[in-house]
Design a protein around this motif. Structure first.
Motif, PDB file in Angstrom:
ATOM      1  N   GLY A 151       0.780  -1.226   0.000  1.00  0.00           N
ATOM      2  CA  GLY A 151       0.000   0.000   0.000  1.00  0.00           C
ATOM      3  C   GLY A 151       0.813   1.278   0.000  1.00  0.00           C
ATOM      4  O   GLY A 151       0.352   2.308  -0.477  1.00  0.00           O
ATOM      5  N   LEU A 152       2.040   1.231   0.533  1.00  0.00           N
ATOM      6  CA  LEU A 152       2.874   2.422   0.546  1.00  0.00           C
ATOM      7  C   LEU A 152       3.196   2.905  -0.862  1.00  0.00           C
ATOM      8  O   LEU A 152       3.478   4.064  -1.081  1.00  0.00           O
ATOM      9  N   PHE A 153       3.154   1.991  -1.828  1.00  0.00           N
ATOM     10  CA  PHE A 153       3.571   2.315  -3.191  1.00  0.00           C
ATOM     11  C   PHE A 153       2.405   2.527  -4.155  1.00  0.00           C
ATOM     12  O   PHE A 153       2.607   2.611  -5.361  1.00  0.00           O
ATOM     13  N   VAL A 154       1.188   2.641  -3.644  1.00  0.00           N
ATOM     14  CA  VAL A 154       0.032   2.934  -4.485  1.00  0.00           C
ATOM     15  C   VAL A 154       0.198   4.364  -5.012  1.00  0.00           C
ATOM     16  O   VAL A 154       0.476   5.296  -4.253  1.00  0.00           O
ATOM     17  N   LEU A 155       0.054   4.506  -6.312  1.00  0.00           N
ATOM     18  CA  LEU A 155       0.202   5.818  -6.937  1.00  0.00           C
ATOM     19  C   LEU A 155      -1.102   6.600  -6.854  1.00  0.00           C
ATOM     20  O   LEU A 155      -2.184   6.011  -6.888  1.00  0.00           O
ATOM     21  N   PRO A 156      -1.019   7.922  -6.792  1.00  0.00           N
ATOM     22  CA  PRO A 156      -2.232   8.736  -6.830  1.00  0.00           C
ATOM     23  C   PRO A 156      -2.979   8.534  -8.150  1.00  0.00           C
ATOM     24  O   PRO A 156      -2.368   8.192  -9.177  1.00  0.00           O
ATOM     25  N   ASP A 157      -4.277   8.756  -8.145  1.00  0.00           N
ATOM     26  CA  ASP A 157      -5.112   8.552  -9.330  1.00  0.00           C
ATOM     27  C   ASP A 157      -4.721   9.446 -10.503  1.00  0.00           C
ATOM     28  O   ASP A 157      -4.992   9.115 -11.654  1.00  0.00           O
ATOM     29  N   TRP A 158      -4.116  10.597 -10.252  1.00  0.00           N
ATOM     30  CA  TRP A 158      -3.777  11.517 -11.330  1.00  0.00           C
ATOM     31  C   TRP A 158      -2.531  11.097 -12.122  1.00  0.00           C
ATOM     32  O   TRP A 158      -2.210  11.705 -13.131  1.00  0.00           O
ATOM     33  N   VAL A 159      -1.825  10.049 -11.685  1.00  0.00           N
ATOM     34  CA  VAL A 159      -0.681   9.553 -12.452  1.00  0.00           C
ATOM     35  C   VAL A 159      -1.236   8.743 -13.628  1.00  0.00           C
ATOM     36  O   VAL A 159      -1.970   7.770 -13.420  1.00  0.00           O
ATOM     37  N   PRO A 160      -0.914   9.111 -14.883  1.00  0.00           N
ATOM     38  CA  PRO A 160      -1.444   8.370 -16.037  1.00  0.00           C
ATOM     39  C   PRO A 160      -1.003   6.904 -15.996  1.00  0.00           C
ATOM     40  O   PRO A 160       0.144   6.604 -15.685  1.00  0.00           O
ATOM     41  N   GLN A 161      -1.908   6.015 -16.315  1.00  0.00           N
ATOM     42  CA  GLN A 161      -1.618   4.578 -16.259  1.00  0.00           C
ATOM     43  C   GLN A 161      -0.543   4.149 -17.248  1.00  0.00           C
ATOM     44  O   GLN A 161       0.117   3.140 -17.043  1.00  0.00           O
ATOM     45  N   ASP A 162      -0.338   4.924 -18.332  1.00  0.00           N
ATOM     46  CA  ASP A 162       0.698   4.546 -19.289  1.00  0.00           C
ATOM     47  C   ASP A 162       2.038   5.233 -19.014  1.00  0.00           C
ATOM     48  O   ASP A 162       2.976   5.105 -19.799  1.00  0.00           O
ATOM     49  N   ALA A 163       2.145   5.934 -17.886  1.00  0.00           N
ATOM     50  CA  ALA A 163       3.427   6.527 -17.503  1.00  0.00           C
ATOM     51  C   ALA A 163       4.451   5.406 -17.353  1.00  0.00           C
ATOM     52  O   ALA A 163       4.131   4.307 -16.918  1.00  0.00           O
ATOM     53  N   THR A 164       5.693   5.685 -17.752  1.00  0.00           N
ATOM     54  CA  THR A 164       6.736   4.668 -17.703  1.00  0.00           C
ATOM     55  C   THR A 164       7.848   5.067 -16.743  1.00  0.00           C
ATOM     56  O   THR A 164       7.910   6.212 -16.291  1.00  0.00           O
ATOM     57  N   ASP A 165       8.739   4.109 -16.479  1.00  0.00           N
ATOM     58  CA  ASP A 165       9.907   4.328 -15.622  1.00  0.00           C
ATOM     59  C   ASP A 165       9.497   5.028 -14.319  1.00  0.00           C
ATOM     60  O   ASP A 165      10.018   6.080 -13.975  1.00  0.00           O
ATOM     61  N   VAL A 166       8.577   4.417 -13.617  1.00  0.00           N
ATOM     62  CA  VAL A 166       8.032   4.993 -12.390  1.00  0.00           C
ATOM     63  C   VAL A 166       8.929   4.608 -11.216  1.00  0.00           C
ATOM     64  O   VAL A 166       9.235   3.436 -11.013  1.00  0.00           O
ATOM     65  N   LYS A 167       9.354   5.596 -10.468  1.00  0.00           N
ATOM     66  CA  LYS A 167      10.198   5.355  -9.301  1.00  0.00           C
ATOM     67  C   LYS A 167       9.526   6.044  -8.117  1.00  0.00           C
ATOM     68  O   LYS A 167       9.122   7.203  -8.213  1.00  0.00           O
ATOM     69  N   VAL A 168       9.399   5.313  -7.008  1.00  0.00           N
ATOM     70  CA  VAL A 168       8.720   5.834  -5.826  1.00  0.00           C
ATOM     71  C   VAL A 168       9.607   5.602  -4.609  1.00  0.00           C
ATOM     72  O   VAL A 168      10.115   4.500  -4.410  1.00  0.00           O
ATOM     73  N   LYS A 169       9.787   6.631  -3.817  1.00  0.00           N
ATOM     74  CA  LYS A 169      10.489   6.506  -2.535  1.00  0.00           C
ATOM     75  C   LYS A 169       9.505   6.915  -1.457  1.00  0.00           C
ATOM     76  O   LYS A 169       8.863   7.960  -1.556  1.00  0.00           O
ATOM     77  N   VAL A 170       9.363   6.068  -0.441  1.00  0.00           N
ATOM     78  CA  VAL A 170       8.421   6.341   0.637  1.00  0.00           C
ATOM     79  C   VAL A 170       9.137   6.355   1.973  1.00  0.00           C
ATOM     80  O   VAL A 170      10.176   5.714   2.156  1.00  0.00           O
ATOM     81  N   GLN A 171       8.560   7.076   2.886  1.00  0.00           N
ATOM     82  CA  GLN A 171       9.016   7.086   4.277  1.00  0.00           C
ATOM     83  C   GLN A 171       8.229   5.989   4.986  1.00  0.00           C
ATOM     84  O   GLN A 171       6.999   6.014   4.989  1.00  0.00           O
ATOM     85  N   THR A 172       8.923   4.996   5.551  1.00  0.00           N
ATOM     86  CA  THR A 172       8.230   3.853   6.156  1.00  0.00           C
ATOM     87  C   THR A 172       7.701   4.154   7.552  1.00  0.00           C
ATOM     88  O   THR A 172       6.882   3.398   8.067  1.00  0.00           O
ATOM     89  N   ASP A 173       8.137   5.236   8.166  1.00  0.00           N
ATOM     90  CA  ASP A 173       7.622   5.605   9.487  1.00  0.00           C
ATOM     91  C   ASP A 173       6.874   6.940   9.435  1.00  0.00           C
ATOM     92  O   ASP A 173       6.752   7.641  10.416  1.00  0.00           O
ATOM     93  N   GLY A 174       6.371   7.291   8.265  1.00  0.00           N
ATOM     94  CA  GLY A 174       5.620   8.528   8.078  1.00  0.00           C
ATOM     95  C   GLY A 174       4.888   8.462   6.750  1.00  0.00           C
ATOM     96  O   GLY A 174       4.648   7.375   6.225  1.00  0.00           O
ATOM     97  N   ASN A 175       4.558   9.622   6.179  1.00  0.00           N
ATOM     98  CA  ASN A 175       3.767   9.653   4.954  1.00  0.00           C
ATOM     99  C   ASN A 175       4.420  10.434   3.820  1.00  0.00           C
ATOM    100  O   ASN A 175       3.765  10.714   2.824  1.00  0.00           O
ATOM    101  N   ALA A 176       5.689  10.795   3.959  1.00  0.00           N
ATOM    102  CA  ALA A 176       6.366  11.520   2.885  1.00  0.00           C
ATOM    103  C   ALA A 176       6.600  10.571   1.709  1.00  0.00           C
ATOM    104  O   ALA A 176       6.773   9.365   1.897  1.00  0.00           O
ATOM    105  N   LYS A 177       6.601  11.137   0.491  1.00  0.00           N
ATOM    106  CA  LYS A 177       6.746  10.313  -0.707  1.00  0.00           C
ATOM    107  C   LYS A 177       7.340  11.149  -1.832  1.00  0.00           C
ATOM    108  O   LYS A 177       6.997  12.319  -1.988  1.00  0.00           O
ATOM    109  N   LEU A 178       8.242  10.536  -2.610  1.00  0.00           N
ATOM    110  CA  LEU A 178       8.749  11.097  -3.856  1.00  0.00           C
ATOM    111  C   LEU A 178       8.278  10.188  -4.981  1.00  0.00           C
ATOM    112  O   LEU A 178       8.333   8.961  -4.847  1.00  0.00           O
ATOM    113  N   ILE A 179       7.830  10.775  -6.082  1.00  0.00           N
ATOM    114  CA  ILE A 179       7.419   9.999  -7.254  1.00  0.00           C
ATOM    115  C   ILE A 179       8.048  10.642  -8.487  1.00  0.00           C
ATOM    116  O   ILE A 179       7.956  11.856  -8.666  1.00  0.00           O
TER     117      ILE A 179
END
Length: 162
Positions: free
Chosen positions: A63-91
């Motif tokens: 669940g930490l790596f679920v993308l927001p709905d506004w990210v197009p489904q055909d987007a490629t080379d998706v990289k996600v960094k999440v904070q495991t003890d909080g809610n910060a995220k880089l996409i």
């Protein structure tokens, strides 16, 4: 026996101190570190997906790596960094044929006073300086900046609605 115990305790304290001192430097270069180290020492984790369609969906395992709905489904080379003890995220992702569609949802006043709190080797240093557009259609506030076909989005874990 006491001397052996003292040596073991001193070694553990030394390792902890060295890890604490090195952790900030490692946060930028954590792509090649083991997940266990990232999770328990850095409290961060990175995942890469060939397309947004291949990322987990809401209700699925990671669940930490679920993308927001506004990210197009055909987007490629998706990289996600999440904070495991909080809610910060880089996409970060590359736009394909589907355009990036803003939600039009208004963000709370004062949203995004700061740039991203997470760091990564693949994240440009000046992305936080570009205002980008606010995106508050999800649970957390995101800031989204596009540079050509590369899209960078981040959330520091601030809730969209209090």
């Amino acid at each position: 026996m006491k001397k052996k115990t003292l040596v073991i305790v001193a070694a553990c304290v030394g390792l902890w101190a060295a890890g604490s001192w090195m952790a900030p430097a490692l946060k930028k270069h954590d792509d090649n570190l083991p997940d266990a180290f990232n999770d328990h020492v850095l409290h961060e984790r990175i995942k890469t997906f060939p397309t947004a369609r291949s990322a987990p969906k809401s209700g699925e395992g990671e669940g930490l790596f679920v993308l927001p709905d506004w990210v197009p489904q055909d987007a490629t080379d998706v990289k996600v960094k999440v904070q495991t003890d909080g809610n910060a995220k880089l996409i970060r992702f590359t736009l394909a044929s589907a355009p990036l569609k803003p939600s039009g949802t208004d963000c709370p006043e004062g949203a995004f006073g700061d740039g991203p709190t997470l760091e990564a080797s693949w994240w440009p240093q000046n992305v936080g300086d570009d205002a980008g557009r606010p995106e508050c259609s999800e649970m957390y506030q995101f800031r989204v900046a596009a540079k050509g076909d590369q899209v960078y989005a981040w959330s520091n874990g601030d809730m969209t609605h209090a």
